[in-house]
Design an enzyme around this catalytic site. Structure first.
Site, mmCIF file in Angstrom:
data_model
loop_
_atom_site.group_PDB
_atom_site.id
_atom_site.type_symbol
_atom_site.label_atom_id
_atom_site.label_comp_id
_atom_site.label_asym_id
_atom_site.label_seq_id
_atom_site.Cartn_x
_atom_site.Cartn_y
_atom_site.Cartn_z
ATOM 1 N N ASP A 49 -19.249 48.210 -48.199
ATOM 2 C CA ASP A 49 -20.178 47.372 -48.965
ATOM 3 C C ASP A 49 -19.772 47.248 -50.429
ATOM 4 O OD1 ASP A 49 -21.972 47.180 -46.659
ATOM 5 O OD2 ASP A 49 -22.516 49.248 -47.125
ATOM 6 N N HIS A 68 -20.290 40.372 -44.419
ATOM 7 C CA HIS A 68 -20.448 39.891 -45.781
ATOM 8 C C HIS A 68 -20.710 38.395 -45.740
ATOM 9 C CE1 HIS A 68 -16.071 39.502 -44.956
ATOM 10 N NE2 HIS A 68 -16.228 38.350 -45.560
ATOM 11 N N ARG A 70 -7.391 55.676 -22.750
ATOM 12 C CA ARG A 70 -6.522 54.808 -21.945
ATOM 13 C C ARG A 70 -7.239 54.172 -20.758
ATOM 14 N NH1 ARG A 70 -4.165 59.460 -22.829
ATOM 15 N NH2 ARG A 70 -4.200 60.106 -20.652
ATOM 16 N N THR A 90 -25.322 43.522 -42.002
ATOM 17 C CA THR A 90 -25.327 43.660 -40.543
ATOM 18 C C THR A 90 -26.606 44.292 -40.032
ATOM 19 O OG1 THR A 90 -22.921 43.837 -40.498
ATOM 20 C CG2 THR A 90 -24.092 44.648 -38.572
ATOM 21 N N GLY A 148 -21.589 39.401 -61.303
ATOM 22 C CA GLY A 148 -22.728 38.719 -60.706
ATOM 23 C C GLY A 148 -22.391 38.279 -59.300
#
Length: 428
Positions: free
Chosen positions: A12, A40, A144, A302, A417
């Site tokens: 983040d 994002h 695997r 998220t 910003g």
């Protein structure tokens, strides 16, 4: 040659904004690890595009994009994310490629992810997973027994039966572990029979794709996911993600050699945040932490979860720099510190009265460290309208200089910003 953008803390940090800016002048954008467990937002011409799994280079109409071999792909989420982007007028199917070697995340991975987290919560050992099935998928990969993209899209008549056999083995192993949980595997198989046709046009041999681009001297940007302190090997284990989130994951996730890497950009939030459980030495469970959270709007893209907040930790960043070898830094959200009269920076850890020489690998030790702080004067003025680095307040420049000197890495960009143009470039 390849330039790489990596998170230097616990995620983040604002990697997407730098990637967005750099994408204006690249030919290829590649994701190398992780899945849709991070996210994002990029704003283009007033439209917001949310990225989780897909490369941010899709916003550049001239850029080819690759979801690499180290990424784990939940196919329904892949198409949902693509649909959301296309509905906003961004047509990009012909510029999006998926590695044939990437592993698939199934719905049962997500179900077992949540069941495992519930088990851990009962013992107060919750990891704080997003529940997206990332960990269970990397687990089947390591054992695997995982299923890769090529298993799904192979047009050989025998391939679909082989896919179903592999799939049922995974389902049965989960049922042995968790019992009969509410899950319709037949319905999921039916969906994937359709997905195999829909996904096939996107699939490429990613090694060939990347090395052709390198041979043609294309400008390549690698978009890292998560951050170094969430790395499966070097993060605060076990409170980490399940992939290699540092520079090593770039090489293994894309199949490229170290000599192809030119610049490694470390993205650093001007303070520190963390989502979920795990140690956080400079966390501020007080008005400082609340101010950082409120002013910085620290909520996950998220999960929507509040992020834990604290002062900048240069011990973490020194460790991160040693491993990733940043060539320059992007400091983000400097404006969030505008109102502080004094700003503290963690510069060392002490354990039992003795200063530690390196970042502790043991969480018991890490949980008991005493942070040594350096207090720096704040600038107490709004910097969001400033457009040149030289025009920043002296105390803001001194704060940045202290970071540079401590880490031995130059700062190349400073975020002041949320807007795309609120990024000051500094000559290095």
């Amino acid at each position: 040659m390849c330039d790489v953008v990596l998170g230097s803390q616990w995620g983040d940090e604002g990697k997407g904004k730098l990637v967005d800016i750099l994408c204006d002048d690249i030919d290829v954008c590649a994701r190398c690890a992780g899945g849709n467990n991070a996210g994002h937002t990029i704003v283009v011409d007033g439209k917001k595009f949310d990225f989780h799994m897909l490369p941010s280079g899709l916003v550049n109409p001239k850029c080819q994009n690759l979801v690499g071999s180290g990424v784990v792909i939940h196919v329904p989420s892949f198409f949902e994310e693509l649909k959301n982007i296309e509905e906003k007028g961004l047509h990009c199917r012909d510029r999006l490629k998926v590695s044939s070697r990437a592993h698939l995340v199934f719905d049962f991975h997500q179900r077992t992810d949540k069941l495992k987290e519930a088990e851990l919560s009962e013992n107060k050992k919750s990891i704080g997973t997003t529940g997206k099935g990332i960990g269970p998928t990397y687990s089947t990969k390591a054992s695997r027994s995982g299923i890769r993209v090529h298993h799904l899209v192979n047009s050989n008549p025998e391939a679909w039966n082989e896919f179903k056999t592999r799939y049922m083995r995974l389902v049965e192993s989960r049922q042995k572990r968790y019992g009969e949980f509410d899950y319709d595997y037949e319905a999921e198989l039916a969906k994937y029979e359709k997905y195999r046709e829909e996904l096939r046009p996107f699939v490429v041999d990613s090694v060939e794709f990347m090395h052709e681009a390198i041979a043609q001297k294309k400008k390549i940007l690698v978009e890292g996911a998560n951050a170094l302190m969430l790395d499966i090997d070097f993060g605060t284990y076990p409170y980490v993600t399940s992939s290699s989130t540092g520079i090593g994951g770039v090489l293994t996730g894309l199949g490229i050699p170290p000599k192809t890497i030119r610049n490694i950009y470390g993205v650093v939030k001007a303070y520190t945040t963390r989502v979920g459980e795990g140690p956080f030495p400079t966390e501020q469970l007080n008005s400082v932490g609340e101010t950082l959270q409120d002013v910085g709007a620290e909520y996950g893209v998220t999960t929507g979860r509040k992020r834990r907040c604290g002062w900048l930790d240069l011990v973490v960043l020194k460790y991160s720099t040693l491993i990733n070898g940043y060539t320059s830094l992007n400091i983000t959200k400097l404006d969030v510190l505008d109102k502080f009269k004094e700003i503290q920076v963690g510069i060392a850890y002490k354990l039992n009265g003795k200063e530690l020489k390196s970042f502790p690998e043991d969480l018991i030790d890490l949980g008991n460290v005493e942070v040594v702080y350096k207090t720096l004067p704040g600038w107490e003025q709004d910097i969001t309208k400033i457009k040149k680095y030289e025009d920043l307040p002296e105390n803001a420049k001194n704060y940045l200089k202290y970071i540079e000197d401590f880490l031995g890495v130059p700062i190349q960009w400073v975020g002041t910003g949320p807007a795309r143009d609120s990024m000051l470039e500094k000559k290095i």
